[in-house]
Scaffold this active site. Structure first.
Site, mmCIF file in Angstrom:
data_model
loop_
_atom_site.group_PDB
_atom_site.id
_atom_site.type_symbol
_atom_site.label_atom_id
_atom_site.label_comp_id
_atom_site.label_asym_id
_atom_site.label_seq_id
_atom_site.Cartn_x
_atom_site.Cartn_y
_atom_site.Cartn_z
ATOM 1 C CD GLU A 228 -2.995 -1.148 0.494
ATOM 2 O OE1 GLU A 228 -3.101 -0.046 -0.219
ATOM 3 O OE2 GLU A 228 -3.736 -2.055 0.456
ATOM 4 C CB CYS A 262 -1.953 7.111 1.166
ATOM 5 S SG CYS A 262 -3.094 6.319 2.011
HETATM 6 P P1 NAP Z 1 8.094 5.157 4.636
HETATM 7 O O1 NAP Z 1 9.301 5.972 4.887
HETATM 8 O O2 NAP Z 1 8.191 4.295 3.493
HETATM 9 O O3 NAP Z 1 8.198 4.173 5.870
HETATM 10 C C1 NAP Z 1 7.145 3.112 6.208
HETATM 11 C C2 NAP Z 1 7.775 2.290 6.866
HETATM 12 O O4 NAP Z 1 8.530 1.477 6.115
HETATM 13 C C3 NAP Z 1 8.260 2.406 8.327
HETATM 14 O O5 NAP Z 1 8.140 1.523 8.997
HETATM 15 C C4 NAP Z 1 9.653 2.414 7.626
HETATM 16 O O6 NAP Z 1 10.736 2.278 8.611
HETATM 17 C C5 NAP Z 1 9.667 1.477 6.754
HETATM 18 N N1 NAP Z 1 10.664 1.479 5.609
HETATM 19 C C6 NAP Z 1 11.440 2.555 5.275
HETATM 20 N N2 NAP Z 1 12.287 2.379 4.099
HETATM 21 C C7 NAP Z 1 12.279 0.938 4.093
HETATM 22 C C8 NAP Z 1 13.279 0.120 3.476
HETATM 23 N N3 NAP Z 1 14.072 0.519 2.400
HETATM 24 N N4 NAP Z 1 13.072 -1.304 3.531
HETATM 25 C C9 NAP Z 1 12.133 -1.694 4.754
HETATM 26 N N5 NAP Z 1 11.474 -0.745 5.290
HETATM 27 C C10 NAP Z 1 11.498 0.390 5.291
HETATM 28 O O7 NAP Z 1 6.856 5.925 4.787
HETATM 29 P P2 NAP Z 1 6.388 7.003 5.728
HETATM 30 O O8 NAP Z 1 7.028 8.372 5.549
HETATM 31 O O9 NAP Z 1 6.183 6.294 7.186
HETATM 32 O O10 NAP Z 1 4.642 7.094 5.413
HETATM 33 C C11 NAP Z 1 4.217 7.922 4.468
HETATM 34 C C12 NAP Z 1 4.086 7.248 2.807
HETATM 35 O O11 NAP Z 1 3.276 5.933 3.204
HETATM 36 C C13 NAP Z 1 3.611 8.050 1.702
HETATM 37 O O12 NAP Z 1 4.130 7.655 0.716
HETATM 38 C C14 NAP Z 1 2.033 7.575 1.806
HETATM 39 O O13 NAP Z 1 1.321 8.119 0.643
HETATM 40 C C15 NAP Z 1 2.363 6.329 2.238
HETATM 41 N N6 NAP Z 1 1.000 5.585 2.663
HETATM 42 C C16 NAP Z 1 0.278 4.743 2.062
HETATM 43 C C17 NAP Z 1 -1.081 4.321 2.279
HETATM 44 C C18 NAP Z 1 -1.709 3.362 1.760
HETATM 45 O O14 NAP Z 1 -2.473 2.757 2.186
HETATM 46 N N7 NAP Z 1 -1.690 3.112 0.294
HETATM 47 C C19 NAP Z 1 -1.464 4.561 3.629
HETATM 48 C C20 NAP Z 1 -0.759 5.384 4.609
HETATM 49 C C21 NAP Z 1 0.376 5.947 4.056
HETATM 50 P P3 NAP Z 1 11.609 3.582 9.309
HETATM 51 O O15 NAP Z 1 10.319 4.489 9.947
HETATM 52 O O16 NAP Z 1 12.238 2.872 10.224
HETATM 53 O O17 NAP Z 1 12.182 4.149 8.055
#
Ligand code: NAP
Length: 460
Positions: A228, A262
């Site tokens: 997602e 998102c």
């Molecule tokens: P993020 O930086 O991608 O982090 C999300 C999760 O993934 C965190 O637990 C993060 O851990 C982990 N993570 C980051 N890089 C990773 C990697 N290379 N390998 C494995 N795990 C990794 O995203 P965010 O800033 O928390 O959230 C915002 C994003 O989420 C936006 O793009 C938003 O649109 C998206 N989102 C999508 C939905 C949906 O349902 N489609 C819902 C909500 C949010 P760390 O914090 O330790 O880096």
């Protein structure tokens, strides 16, 4: 990076913890695997009792969980309360419906009894974001656990307190040790965990970058994944729209949660003939937003979750202004403002600008003027994202045709994009794959198994 939470409003540190060591991670994986061997035999009643208790505790303690969310990632307390209650309703939805979704289905009962059955898979790794720190975790965990799986949570590194609170919530609701585990690990430890034999599947909600590395690790280990990811949802306003209604929803959809959703409307595609009046009304309403303490009921625009997110947003906005976008309101940020980014609107956004092609994850609306509905659909679908989209028109048939033409997972006519436990949620293109919520969401976490039983054995 270790876990560190800074209150975005006050700047105070509210939580810190080291990441688990490799051997500590291994112990947790072992515990999860052992618990699964028991939990997979649980009845739907046992699972329903657990997940219903989780819902009840969320409802009973809505204020304290909401304050925790607000303190740790900054959203308005009213929005945090709505998130906690929505999490409870998501839990109740799966508690009440999982058994009917996952009951055996008879395919043929003539000579052979042929059934489709749904069996738990094992331990699911849930990698989750900070923007809805309860809802994202619970919509996934309630489905996975009702299907008979165990869950390990790797939460975002700025919401460690919420992660701990959710683990405690499961224990308080009666979960046996290991059904739901909070795994304090860094993103660089995720691939190793995915490769461990205890893990059967990974569900990630997060950015495209995280999606690429989680999908690669899952692919390498040949394990199921649900992604997602981000979005850049179009909000299409046609000339015949009810502009008052469209503007009210534009403000809500773009600025709730300080724009960090998102499925927030991110690209406002406005038909030329009403663009000036739409922008004027939009600006007036945006100027009414009240910035301040997110715990204060008078505040209507929250701080962003982290200062680095404001800085990145400001880089996107500056690049757009340098490339010819017009400043309608806001758009001025300095480091002294901390986590408060002003409510902003950019007009005449065009290809080549970062705000046109990238996800804008903060309180900034990008207006793109279009000449007609064909151009609106073409611009909407030119994005590499495909999460949601909305269209605003008094001509319902035309609205439906446009909604059907949008390349996305959820399209709405005359209302803003939202998720609902009863309907599938997810994206196409670089917004990810797989679905959460509804009957489709729970089936991401089961082995859909064919069972064929011969009714009679011929002895001749
Ligand atoms: P993020 O930086 O991608 O982090 C999300 C999760 O993934 C965190 O637990 C993060 O851990 C982990 N993570 C980051 N890089 C990773 C990697 N290379 N390998 C494995 N795990 C990794 O995203 P965010 O800033 O928390 O959230 C915002 C994003 O989420 C936006 O793009 C938003 O649109 C998206 N989102 C999508 C939905 C949906 O349902 N489609 C819902 C909500 C949010 P760390 O914090 O330790 O880096």
């Amino acid at each position: 990076m270790a876990y560190l939470s800074i209150n975005p409003h006050t700047g105070e540190q509210v939580f810190s913890a080291d990441n688990l060591t490799q051997s500590e991670v291994y112990e947790q994986l072992k515990l999860s695997k052992e618990r699964f061997s028991v939990w997979k035999e649980s009845s739907f009643k046992q699972r329903r009792d657990l997940i219903s208790s989780v819902a009840a505790l969320l409802e009973e303690n809505v204020e304290s969980y909401a304050e925790l969310i607000t303190k740790e990632m900054g959203k308005l307390k009213s929005e945090a309360m709505a998130e906690v209650l929505k999490s409870a309703s998501g839990c109740r939805y799966y508690a009440d419906n999982a058994e009917s979704f996952l009951g055996d289905q008879l395919v043929d009962s003539n000579s052979d009894r042929v059934l489709i059955t749904y069996q738990p898979l094992g331990s699911v790794l849930a990698v989750m974001p900070w923007n809805f720190p309860f809802w994202q975790v619970l919509r996934c965990a309630s489905a996975a656990i009702m299907a008979g799986n165990c869950v390990l949570l790797k939460h975002a590194s700025n919401v460690g307190l919420c992660a701990q609170a959710i683990e405690q919530l499961f224990l308080d609701a009666g979960a046996e040790n290991g059904v739901f585990i909070n795994l304090l690990i860094s993103s660089s430890q995720v691939a190793d965990v995915i490769s461990d034999s205890a893990i059967c599947s990974v569900a990630l909600t997060g950015s495209e970058a995280a999606g690429r590395s989680v999908a690669a690790a899952a692919g390498k280990a040949i394990k199921r994944s649900v992604l997602e990811l981000g979005g850049s949802d179009p909000f299409i306003v046609l000339a015949d729209a009810d502009l008052e209604m469209a503007v009210t929803n534009a403000v809500k959809s773009r600025f709730m949660n300080a724009g960090q959703s998102c499925i927030a409307a991110k690209r406002f595609l406005i038909e030329d003939s009403v663009a000036d009046i739409f922008i004027q009304l939009f600006k007036e309403k945006v100027e009414e937003l009240v910035v301040g303490d997110p715990l204060d009921g008078m505040t209507t625009l929250a701080p962003m979750a982290r200062k680095d997110l404001c800085v990145e947003l400001d880089e996107q906005v500056s690049q757009a202004l340098e490339s010819g976008a017009e400043l309608v309101v806001g758009c001025e940020y300095s480091a002294e403002s901390g986590c408060f980014y002003p409510a902003s609107i950019l007009d005449r956004v065009s290809p080549g600008m970062r705000v046109y092609t990238e996800e804008v994850f903060g309180p900034v609306a990008s207006v793109i003027r279009v000449k007609d509905e064909e151009e609106a659909v073409a611009v909407a679908n030119s994005s590499r994202f495909g999460l949601g989209g909305s269209v605003w028109t008094k001509d319902i048939k035309k609205g439906e045709n446009i909604a059907r033409a949008l390349e996305c997972g959820s399209a709405f006519v005359n209302s803003m994009v939202k998720s609902d436990p009863k309907t599938p949620f997810g994206g196409v293109k670089e917004s990810g794959y797989g679905r959460e919520l509804s009957a489709y969401g729970i089936k991401e976490f089961v082995n859909i198994k064919t069972l064929s039983i011969k009714n009679e054995i011929s002895t001749s």
